[in-house]
Motif scaffolding. Structure first.
Motif, mmCIF file in Angstrom:
data_model
loop_
_atom_site.group_PDB
_atom_site.id
_atom_site.type_symbol
_atom_site.label_atom_id
_atom_site.label_comp_id
_atom_site.label_asym_id
_atom_site.label_seq_id
_atom_site.Cartn_x
_atom_site.Cartn_y
_atom_site.Cartn_z
ATOM 1 N N LEU A 33 0.637 -1.182 0.203
ATOM 2 C CA LEU A 33 0.014 -0.056 -0.143
ATOM 3 C C LEU A 33 0.965 1.415 -0.041
ATOM 4 O O LEU A 33 1.911 1.113 -0.344
ATOM 5 C CB LEU A 33 -0.986 -0.031 1.158
ATOM 6 N N ARG A 34 0.204 2.265 0.138
ATOM 7 C CA ARG A 34 1.151 3.757 0.425
ATOM 8 C C ARG A 34 2.420 3.517 1.232
ATOM 9 O O ARG A 34 3.249 4.109 0.892
ATOM 10 C CB ARG A 34 0.287 4.642 0.735
ATOM 11 N N TRP A 35 2.368 2.851 2.265
ATOM 12 C CA TRP A 35 3.312 2.515 3.213
ATOM 13 C C TRP A 35 2.962 0.824 3.270
ATOM 14 O O TRP A 35 1.865 0.435 3.681
ATOM 15 C CB TRP A 35 3.436 3.057 4.536
ATOM 16 N N GLY B 140 -7.097 5.938 1.606
ATOM 17 C CA GLY B 140 -6.465 6.162 0.301
ATOM 18 C C GLY B 140 -7.434 6.955 -0.589
ATOM 19 O O GLY B 140 -8.302 7.814 -0.253
ATOM 20 N N ARG C 26 -4.307 1.552 -4.389
ATOM 21 C CA ARG C 26 -3.228 0.864 -3.207
ATOM 22 C C ARG C 26 -2.731 2.239 -2.747
ATOM 23 O O ARG C 26 -1.438 2.171 -2.381
ATOM 24 C CB ARG C 26 -2.254 -0.147 -3.719
ATOM 25 N N PHE C 27 -3.324 3.086 -2.637
ATOM 26 C CA PHE C 27 -2.849 4.454 -1.799
ATOM 27 C C PHE C 27 -3.364 4.280 -0.452
ATOM 28 O O PHE C 27 -2.968 5.558 0.271
ATOM 29 C CB PHE C 27 -3.321 5.813 -2.635
ATOM 30 N N ALA D 63 -3.511 2.845 3.753
ATOM 31 C CA ALA D 63 -2.450 2.177 4.657
ATOM 32 C C ALA D 63 -3.215 1.477 5.865
ATOM 33 O O ALA D 63 -4.381 1.701 6.140
ATOM 34 C CB ALA D 63 -1.847 3.453 5.298
#
Length: 273
Positions: A33-35, A74, A111-112, A114
């Motif tokens: 994901l973002r992280w 996200g 997938r932005f 977390a």
């Protein structure tokens, strides 16, 4: 997108199903994901009880006995309550299975989002600690907001979307609040009057509250915890209505770009001055 009303809608949707339930298993299908989702998250959270479900800005907070799971939806994410176990689809990245068989399923095509966790007080987390006040609380008021605008050369739309100033006023709701206040989005924050400030604060609160009541705004992907879309899109005055007549004066709605975001306004109801 999803913005504050969509996250709050999700929180309200999942809360009755998870409070007091123990986490039996967490399945991570894609941690990118973002992280990256910490590999230690399942072992840390499993067998813990969900004490509360809170929201801070656009973060969902699953408060457990010994810490907090931070979930961000996200740009395209959703977190749904499932009473059974349907076959996961391509973008179903995380499942949280509870001791009563109910599961939370996180879907995020872009997938932005977390999934993180902290054992420390959540307000001390680096993603949380410097955020501004919640817009629907008494902390967001004239005495707080007006002094911050003085001598600021930032455009007012950009200013109210700054999470260090006030959280959760995303692009859709900034456009709508400014329209209801008769303020041009490109007016400098330092130039808004006391009367405009009072009106803008009131309309930010009004727009966000209405959106929450209607389950948020679904433009493409968003669904709430119950899998249903939000209906606030039917109440939008300017957002996404380029070239259509203004509901108040019948002038055509215009669009311009502000920090690479679509800005929608009525030049008659929101004059440059």
């Amino acid at each position: 997108m999803p913005e504050l009303p969509e996250v709050e809608t999700t929180r309200r949707g999942i809360e009755p199903h998870v409070i007091g339930r123990s986490i039996s298993r967490i399945t991570i299908r894609d941690k990118r994901l973002r992280w990256p989702i910490p590999d230690s998250l399942p072992a840390w959270a499993e067998d813990q009880t969900i004490v509360r479900v809170e929201r801070r800005s656009k973060y969902l907070l699953l408060v457990l006995e010994r810490g907090t799971v931070l979930v961000h939806l996200g740009m395209s994410g959703s977190l749904r309550v499932l009473l059974d176990d349907p076959t996961p689809t391509k973008h179903d990245h995380v499942d949280v299975e509870l001791d009563n068989g109910i599961r939370l399923r996180y879907n995020d095509p872009r997938r932005f989002g977390a999934w993180l966790y902290t054992e420390q007080p959540v307000n001390e987390h680096s993603l949380i600690e410097k955020l501004g006040p919640e817009p629907l609380t008494d902390a967001f008021n004239f005495d707080y907001f007006y002094p911050l605008t003085r001598k600021r050369k930032t455009k007012i739309k950009t200013f109210i979307m700054d999470a260090h100033i006030v959280v959760g006023v995303g692009n859709i709701y900034a456009n709508e609040a400014l329209f209801l206040s008769g303020i041009n989005p490109h007016k400098l924050a330092g130039k808004i009057t006391k009367a405009e400030t009072t009106l803008l604060i009131s309309n930010i609160k009004k727009v966000l509250a209405r959106a929450i009541d209607q389950g948020g705004t679904t433009l493409k992907d968003f669904v709430g915890g119950d899998g249903k879309p939000g209906y606030f899109a039917q109440s939008l005055n300017v957002y996404g209505r380029t070239g259509l007549p203004c509901f108040q004066c019948e002038s055509l709605i215009k669009e311009m770009r502000t920090n690479n975001r679509g800005t929608f306004y009525c030049s008659h109801c929101q004059p440059s001055r």
